[in-house]
Scaffold this active site. Structure first.
Site, PDB file in Angstrom:
ATOM      1  N   GLN A   1      68.680  -5.637  56.965  1.00  0.00           N
ATOM      2  CA  GLN A   1      68.696  -7.087  57.191  1.00  0.00           C
ATOM      3  C   GLN A   1      69.585  -7.466  58.372  1.00  0.00           C
ATOM      4  OE1 GLN A   1      66.440  -8.926  55.483  1.00  0.00           O
ATOM      5  NE2 GLN A   1      65.957  -6.863  54.733  1.00  0.00           N
TER       6      GLN A   1
ATOM      7  N   HIS B   1      67.990  -7.940  61.889  1.00  0.00           N
ATOM      8  CA  HIS B   1      67.122  -9.073  62.200  1.00  0.00           C
ATOM      9  C   HIS B   1      67.703  -9.967  63.287  1.00  0.00           C
ATOM     10  CE1 HIS B   1      63.740  -8.938  59.474  1.00  0.00           C
ATOM     11  NE2 HIS B   1      64.524  -8.636  58.464  1.00  0.00           N
TER      12      HIS B   1
ATOM     13  N   GLU C   1      70.300 -15.186  50.143  1.00  0.00           N
ATOM     14  CA  GLU C   1      68.838 -15.151  50.320  1.00  0.00           C
ATOM     15  C   GLU C   1      68.223 -13.973  49.557  1.00  0.00           C
ATOM     16  OE1 GLU C   1      65.567 -14.868  53.977  1.00  0.00           O
ATOM     17  OE2 GLU C   1      67.630 -14.205  54.313  1.00  0.00           O
ATOM     18  N   HIS C   2      68.665 -12.752  49.860  1.00  0.00           N
ATOM     19  CA  HIS C   2      68.194 -11.541  49.169  1.00  0.00           C
ATOM     20  C   HIS C   2      69.335 -10.982  48.320  1.00  0.00           C
ATOM     21  CE1 HIS C   2      65.923 -11.557  53.078  1.00  0.00           C
ATOM     22  NE2 HIS C   2      64.901 -11.414  52.249  1.00  0.00           N
TER      23      HIS C   2
ATOM     24  N   ASP D   1      59.885  -7.725  52.585  1.00  0.00           N
ATOM     25  CA  ASP D   1      59.768  -8.132  53.987  1.00  0.00           C
ATOM     26  C   ASP D   1      58.385  -7.811  54.537  1.00  0.00           C
ATOM     27  OD1 ASP D   1      62.294  -9.146  54.288  1.00  0.00           O
ATOM     28  OD2 ASP D   1      63.132  -7.367  55.244  1.00  0.00           O
TER      29      ASP D   1
ATOM     30  N   HIS E   1      56.066 -58.887  37.758  1.00  0.00           N
ATOM     31  CA  HIS E   1      55.844 -57.834  36.766  1.00  0.00           C
ATOM     32  C   HIS E   1      55.425 -58.440  35.419  1.00  0.00           C
ATOM     33  CE1 HIS E   1      57.889 -55.345  39.729  1.00  0.00           C
ATOM     34  NE2 HIS E   1      57.664 -54.261  39.000  1.00  0.00           N
TER      35      HIS E   1
END
Length: 419
Positions: A247, A250, A315-316, A349, A408
């Site tokens: 990761q 990236h 995230e992961h 992924d 109403h």
């Protein structure tokens, strides 16, 4: 809790500049359409090509791919679509009676026009297009507009382009950045206006999605990749290190974190990361990511480790634990969870089928990742007859009197007079 390694950079304070830059881009594209988009493509991306990718270019690009690469992409489309179909099956329309003469329910309605943003990034990610587009196709979107930067030989990388086409994109544009988000949100002479925009991107894309939200819907704001490996004394440092670096590569701003109940495992994992990095190319983002953003934390107990994981809301979340499944339910804040050392995040992924567009920067506290549900609306309906009219009208007139709402009261009262 003890830090064996802290991030060199805690936060990147670029938000004010990013916000202003993006605001100006959106305003310009909204006012000047294609002219503004082309200007930004030329100045920011050095792209002078037509905005739209026509069928001839798609065919030529597709023909440049080997059968093996096409098969890989087609497999991704099939698996992501299958998982999205299974999710859609869980969204069930219903209608039932809630008292005599009161029938209510909801329908599942596809969003008609979807915008899909697929980042170009440093590498041509074969799965990125299918992850964003395939769920929209499964949901039943009538029109899917896809944008991706022209950063490969003056166009979109052939593998990315093929993935977009296979997934069901109807119109594809070689546009990136905030100008792409702006164009899809407001429409131009060339680019259709959409109803919702999905997909990850850099800080300018993320900020553009934030600013156009309300004019259009968005899936979520997803920034640079994040992973937290939670390891106990049974973990293998080599696998922990490999998962962190997968990761980290990236983006220089990607976050790779290790939380371990074993100081030995934590120390050995740091050593393995440093050993692996010697073999990585010198320009790999993993070097900068690990130095600046990487962290290693020793937890005093399993309970403390779980608390840390939930607070970070990563995230992961990858559990390198002896029995991950038995404590799975104790984790509440994560984009996607990976049970057991061999359930690699890389599988998700690439091809397992769950979506890899996931919440970052603690957004997992309040949302999950991109899914087929982002491309449908749950819309309620009701039909009131007979006894239901009398019951609800009587209540509504009385409540309207208390609230002082004359209109109403009138709307409810005329139903009572009819009876």
């Amino acid at each position: 809790m003890e830090f064996l390694k802290r991030a060199e950079i805690q936060e990147s304070d670029q938000s004010a500049d990013t916000e202003k830059i993006v605001k100006d881009i959106i305003s310009n594209v909204r006012s000047n359409g294609d002219e503004a988009v082309k200007k930004y493509e030329e100045t920011l991306s050095n792209s002078f090509r037509p905005l739209k990718v026509d069928e001839d270019e798609i065919e030529e690009s597709t023909n440049s791919l080997s059968p093996e690469i096409k098969t890989l992409i087609e497999r991704v489309v099939e698996r992501v679509s299958s998982f999205a179909e299974a999710q859609l099956e869980c969204l069930t329309p219903f209608e039932k009676e809630f008292g005599p003469g009161i029938r209510m329910g909801h329908k599942i309605i596809p969003i008609e026009k979807v915008g899909a943003y697929v980042p170009g990034g440093r590498f041509p990610l074969l799965s990125s297009g299918p992850m964003v587009v395939a769920p929209a196709k499964v949901a039943g979107a009538k029109q899917i507009v896809a944008c991706s930067p022209a950063n490969y030989k003056g166009g979109i990388h052939p593998a990315v382009l093929y993935g977009l086409k296979c997934s069901g994109a109807d119109h594809i544009y070689a546009i990136g950045g905030a100008q792409a988000i702006s164009a899809m949100a407001y429409g131009t002479e060339t680019i259709p206006e959409v109803d919702v925009i999905g997909g990850p991107g850099n800080r300018f894309v993320a900020e553009a999605k934030r600013q156009v939200f309300g004019k259009v819907g968005i899936d979520l704001i997803a920034g640079p990749s994040e992973i937290l490996v939670f390891a106990d004394e049974t973990a293998e440092p080599k696998k922990c290190a490999a998962d962190l670096l997968a990761q980290a590569e990236h983006d220089p701003n990607a976050r790779a974190l290790l939380v371990s109940t074993s100081r030995t495992i934590a120390t050995q994992t740091i050593e393995e990361v440093n050993t692996y990095l010697k073999e990585f190319s010198s320009d790999s983002p993993a070097h900068e990511s690990w130095i600046n953003m990487g962290e290693v934390i020793c937890a005093e107990s399993m309970n403390e480790g779980i608390r840390i994981c939930n607070e970070i809301a990563i995230e992961h979340l990858h559990l390198h634990l002896k029995d991950s499944r038995s404590i799975m339910d104790q984790f509440t804040n994560y984009g996607s969870i990976f049970l057991g050392a061999d359930s690699s995040v890389v599988f998700s992924d690439k091809v397992s089928g769950t979506n890899h567009t996931l919440p970052t920067q603690k957004a997992a506290r309040y949302t999950g990742g991109l899914w087929v549900g982002n491309y449908v609306k749950v819309a309620t309906h009701q039909e009131i007859t007979g006894e239901g009219i009398e019951y609800l009208a009587d209540h509504s007139t009385k409540q309207s009197n208390v609230e002082g709402l004359e209109g109403h009261h009138l709307s409810a009262a005329v139903r009572l007079s009819d009876m």
